[in-house]
Design an enzyme around this catalytic site. Structure first.
Site, short mmCIF file in Angstrom:
data_model
loop_
_atom_site.label_atom_id
_atom_site.label_comp_id
_atom_site.label_asym_id
_atom_site.label_seq_id
_atom_site.Cartn_x
_atom_site.Cartn_y
_atom_site.Cartn_z
CG ASP A 1 -6.83 -3.43 -3.58
OD1 ASP A 1 -6.83 -2.21 -2.48
OD2 ASP A 1 -6.14 -3.64 -2.94
CB SER B 1 -0.93 0.20 1.21
OG SER B 1 -1.96 0.82 0.89
CG HIS C 1 -6.38 -1.86 -0.02
ND1 HIS C 1 -5.11 -2.12 -1.03
CD2 HIS C 1 -5.09 -1.08 1.16
CE1 HIS C 1 -3.90 -1.22 -0.36
NE2 HIS C 1 -4.23 -1.10 1.31
#
Length: 307
Positions: free
Chosen positions: A252, A156, A278
């Site tokens: 996502d 991320s 996610h």
């Protein structure tokens, strides 16, 4: 007395003249060699030595938003026991000794200011802090242990940080030479582009949120103060393209969006929330065929080290 001084002065002048002639002749001889002659070889600089205490590999792991802290322990991170990156780093630390593999987890203020969390650090500032700390770690290790090879991975926000560094290294050999990087793996990279890097999963067609929303920065700023969507990375991963993996779960919203999402504010808020698909890379079986992302990453690192 005067005559003696004159003699001494004459001797000094003669000595200087002779010395100048000798210097000229020696310099001229060095610069103008006889036909067919070669200058004496100069010694090559010595190859940097690798101290015995240096690890053979260093794995650098960059956690995502809210999964790290600036004062966390990079060897034994405690900031968030549910951090996705722990599902990768802990098995590696159990498998290898620190002499073989140093596993270093980025400690940084992993925050994302939004309208509902105005007390958080802004995304740009948080990302810049993380980038600076990873660069510092790589430079220090390379200076002390020039033969140590790096394996880089991030999730991320951490994937954006590692991806940006891979972009720098692959295109400029900075902050370390590209040949010292064994491999790179990015999970849910907000600057992901299809066809840039290697997709070990299902070739997700969308792009990262920072690419999708780049043209809508003024609107995004209303939902995420201090966050800039920087768009795609110029030059991709350069010479690291053949060893950089981009992992993205279908749908996502961090790494799989269409270009120019109409409801930019709502989408930006969803990015900050880090929920849904996610948050499921450690358990989701539908990202990479036959295994979870955590299992794939551990096996990938072990393959690089053991082979």
């Amino acid at each position: 007395m005067k005559k003696a001084l004159t003699v001494i002065a004459a001797i000094i002048v003669v000595a200087l003249i002779i010395g100048g002639i000798a210097h000229y002749v020696s310099t001229r001889d060095d610069q103008q060699l006889p036909p067919g002659a070669e200058p004496a070889p100069t010694e090559a600089p010595p190859t940097p030595e690798q101290p015995d205490w240096c690890p053979t590999y260093e794995v650098i792991a960059a956690p995502g938003t809210w999964e790290s802290a600036a004062d966390d322990d990079p060897i034994n991170p405690q900031a968030n026991p549910n951090s996705f990156m722990l599902t990768v780093t802990r098995p590696l630390q159990e498998r290898y000794t620190p002499d073989e593999v140093k596993v270093w987890t980025l400690p940084y203020t992993a925050q994302f200011k939004s309208r509902q969390a105005m007390d958080q650090m802004g995304y740009d500032e948080s990302r810049d802090e993380g980038t600076s700390r990873v660069r510092g770690e790589m430079i220090t290790t390379h200076e002390q242990c020039p033969k140590t090879e790096f394996i880089l991975t991030g999730f991320s926000q951490g994937a954006v940080i590692i991806g940006d560094l891979a972009n720098d290294i692959g295109n400029s050999d900075q902050p370390i030479p590209a040949d010292r990087v064994k491999g790179v793996a990015l999970v849910a990279d907000g600057r992901r582009e299809p066809g840039v890097g290697i997709d070990p999963g299902y070739n997700v067609p969308g792009v990262g949120a920072e690419v999708s929303l780049e043209a809508l920065n003024p609107v995004v700023g209303l939902a995420l103060p201090g966050a800039t969507m920087r768009g795609p990375r110029v030059g991709g991963f350069g010479s690291l393209s053949d060893r950089t993996f981009e992992i993205c779960a279908p749908n996502d919203h961090i790494c799989d969006l269409p270009i120019g999402v109409p409801n930019a504010i709502d989408r930006a808020q969803a990015i900050a929330d880090n929920t849904g698909i996610h948050a499921q890379y450690a358990t989701n079986p539908d990202v990479i065929p036959g295994q979870t992302t955590s299992q794939w990453l551990v096996g990938w690192v072990e393959g690089l080290i053991d082979n």
